[in-house]
Design an enzyme around this catalytic site. Sequence first.
Site, PDB file in Angstrom:
ATOM      1  N   HIS A  48     -12.550   1.527  -3.854  1.00  0.00           N
ATOM      2  CA  HIS A  48     -11.647   0.906  -4.917  1.00  0.00           C
ATOM      3  C   HIS A  48     -12.494  -0.423  -5.347  1.00  0.00           C
ATOM      4  O   HIS A  48     -13.307  -0.837  -4.515  1.00  0.00           O
ATOM      5  CB  HIS A  48     -10.290   0.622  -4.254  1.00  0.00           C
ATOM      6  CG  HIS A  48      -9.531   1.540  -3.913  1.00  0.00           C
ATOM      7  ND1 HIS A  48      -8.216   1.912  -4.732  1.00  0.00           N
ATOM      8  CD2 HIS A  48      -9.683   2.516  -2.922  1.00  0.00           C
ATOM      9  CE1 HIS A  48      -7.541   3.000  -4.103  1.00  0.00           C
ATOM     10  NE2 HIS A  48      -8.444   3.374  -3.235  1.00  0.00           N
ATOM     11  N   HIS A  63     -29.337  21.669 -15.328  1.00  0.00           N
ATOM     12  CA  HIS A  63     -30.348  20.894 -15.038  1.00  0.00           C
ATOM     13  C   HIS A  63     -31.709  21.157 -14.532  1.00  0.00           C
ATOM     14  O   HIS A  63     -32.623  20.646 -14.035  1.00  0.00           O
ATOM     15  CB  HIS A  63     -29.779  19.908 -14.209  1.00  0.00           C
ATOM     16  CG  HIS A  63     -28.327  19.132 -14.691  1.00  0.00           C
ATOM     17  ND1 HIS A  63     -27.281  19.475 -14.335  1.00  0.00           N
ATOM     18  CD2 HIS A  63     -28.166  18.269 -15.674  1.00  0.00           C
ATOM     19  CE1 HIS A  63     -26.335  18.865 -14.850  1.00  0.00           C
ATOM     20  NE2 HIS A  63     -26.946  18.217 -15.618  1.00  0.00           N
ATOM     21  N   CYS A  89     -23.938  22.032  -8.159  1.00  0.00           N
ATOM     22  CA  CYS A  89     -25.114  20.864  -8.458  1.00  0.00           C
ATOM     23  C   CYS A  89     -24.898  19.545  -7.796  1.00  0.00           C
ATOM     24  O   CYS A  89     -23.890  19.279  -7.256  1.00  0.00           O
ATOM     25  CB  CYS A  89     -24.609  20.617  -9.954  1.00  0.00           C
ATOM     26  SG  CYS A  89     -25.753  19.573 -10.800  1.00  0.00           S
ATOM     27  N   TYR A 139       0.858  -1.230   0.055  1.00  0.00           N
ATOM     28  CA  TYR A 139      -0.092   0.076   0.190  1.00  0.00           C
ATOM     29  C   TYR A 139       0.848   1.147   0.021  1.00  0.00           C
ATOM     30  O   TYR A 139       1.430   1.781   1.148  1.00  0.00           O
ATOM     31  CB  TYR A 139      -0.942   0.037   1.263  1.00  0.00           C
ATOM     32  CG  TYR A 139      -1.808   1.152   1.511  1.00  0.00           C
ATOM     33  CD1 TYR A 139      -2.335   1.822   0.176  1.00  0.00           C
ATOM     34  CD2 TYR A 139      -1.738   1.867   2.652  1.00  0.00           C
ATOM     35  CE1 TYR A 139      -3.183   3.162   0.359  1.00  0.00           C
ATOM     36  CE2 TYR A 139      -2.670   2.887   2.700  1.00  0.00           C
ATOM     37  CZ  TYR A 139      -3.310   3.600   1.777  1.00  0.00           C
ATOM     38  OH  TYR A 139      -4.169   4.826   1.758  1.00  0.00           O
ATOM     39  N   ASP A 173      -2.135  -1.137  -3.982  1.00  0.00           N
ATOM     40  CA  ASP A 173      -2.535   0.131  -4.392  1.00  0.00           C
ATOM     41  C   ASP A 173      -1.370   0.923  -4.351  1.00  0.00           C
ATOM     42  O   ASP A 173      -0.515   1.326  -3.528  1.00  0.00           O
ATOM     43  CB  ASP A 173      -3.415   0.853  -3.280  1.00  0.00           C
ATOM     44  CG  ASP A 173      -3.926   2.245  -3.553  1.00  0.00           C
ATOM     45  OD1 ASP A 173      -3.575   2.727  -4.387  1.00  0.00           O
ATOM     46  OD2 ASP A 173      -4.457   2.743  -2.739  1.00  0.00           O
TER      47      ASP A 173
END
Length: 572
Positions: A307, A525, A548, A154, A195
Amino acid sequence: MKIVTWNINGIRTFGGRIKKALDSLDADIICVQETKVTRDLLDERTAIVDGYTSYFSFSRGRSGYSGVATYCKDSATPCAAEEGLTGLLANHEGAVGCYADLSEFTNEELQLLDNEGRAVITRHRIMQENIFLKMLITHLCQDKIQTVAVINVYCPRADPEKPERKQFKLQFYKLLQCRAEAILRDGSSVIILGDVNTSHRPIDHCDPSDTDDFEENPGRKWLNAFLRNDAVSEVTLTDVAHRGKFMDTFRYFHPTRTGAFTCWSTLTGARQTNYGTRIDYIFADCQLAKEQFVAADIMPEVEGSDHCPVWGQLRCPLLPSSKAPPLCTSYLPEFAGKQQKLSRFLVKMDHKSPQSDVNDTLPGSQEERENIDSFAARNIAGKKRILPTDSVVPKGKKTKTAKPSSKPQGSLLAFFKPKLTNVVPPTEATTRQCENASNLDKATSSLNSHKGSPIIESTVKGLVTDLVCDGSPQRSTSSPTEVKPSKAEHLTPQSTVGHAQKGLSLRFWKSVLHGPPPPPSCKVHSEPCVLRTVKKEGPNMGRQFFVCARPQGHASNPEARCNFFAWVEKGK
């Protein structure tokens, strides 16, 4: 042989479903990152899983931070296992070995690089296909069996607000490369998975901010030197690209696939629009990748983390070891079921009292909720017999829960003990009932004289409700003497006012106490926006703004979030 890597963003979120999660991945070796668990918080159901052996690396500096773990099926038990990359933590037999020359690092740097629980190495015996055929023909000895080292990592994230972490990340990359190449020189195959926290090519990023400077990222420069790119012609390859001893197995099988991302932001809902990056990899040395790997892909359909898993399939079978190496969690004293030495209880340990454990766990974590629930249940069950009754309190004992504490912070038990109810003496209750009855008569007469005003009428009726509720004495279920209902209890507001008057009172208070204004609508929108708060340090920290409400996505995606932005004006 199938291997899987997955950043699970907290192993305790699985709870008792860890075996079900592992079985669903259907792999021989499963490497998980960001377990966010330290040894004192590791429970048995997570450490000991039926059908698997596990190998953990914990963060030694921070609780609930980093951490990796490798789960191997019993049919894939490793012959050696080791925590860390430097070798400083390998103080037992059964370590992987093959240490590189680390003279360019200081001892302090090496300790810091292994202090965050970012690597576990397991070594496995494999039967390569060509050797397997030779054994059938010539009965070769087992010393011809090959080994593969699986490095579960990691890698650190380069925090833009902490420049020292950028250098720490590059040092970790360099240490990883030194150790992997040292094991490769020793004759073992090497697989690096996990990762890596860097997207390699522009194709691995949803929206590169500046393509011209994309390759100038130090992490990408390291990946260019570390990996070999056979898809590029020799004319365009530089000397740096030729030096790579490892291959990205996903790009080996899918060199041009776009939108193959493995990490998305949960804060912006970017997974809905596939607005992410590919930072989870399975690297293998070039010979192993070309000769033994048959497939590699991502699993974006698997949820449960920010993930998704990545898997790789090899044609070579695994040969399990007869005994797990000493790093296996089943050998830890707290899980081995062996009698511990008396000195373990006499020396100063990191374990704290149950109450402090509850306070020190991660906020909002599942472990915290489990600790509080079990802790509260034990204390309530154990102290129910010694609690005094609600009506009779011994003179010589203090009842901290019956009175409001004057201390700024009370005990955790105060939230779980039943509160003692004050019993009003008969004489005092009679006097109070009489007073409330007279007040009720006055309120009723006042109401009759103002029948024309709905506001005053509803206000007076609220007063009547308050008088009735405040005037009726509280009852204690555990009191030996039951208090008879007073006359005021028979004069309920429902008999005189009704539900219509309650609605008038509710509308009156809504007209007086205004709520927050409705959010504006975005221009593209025409949908209500969401309210956000600036949490980054700076002049705007704490300010609120509207954006938004749709998930983040590419600017060309009409279903993604538009660029509407508006600050919240002060005083609104």
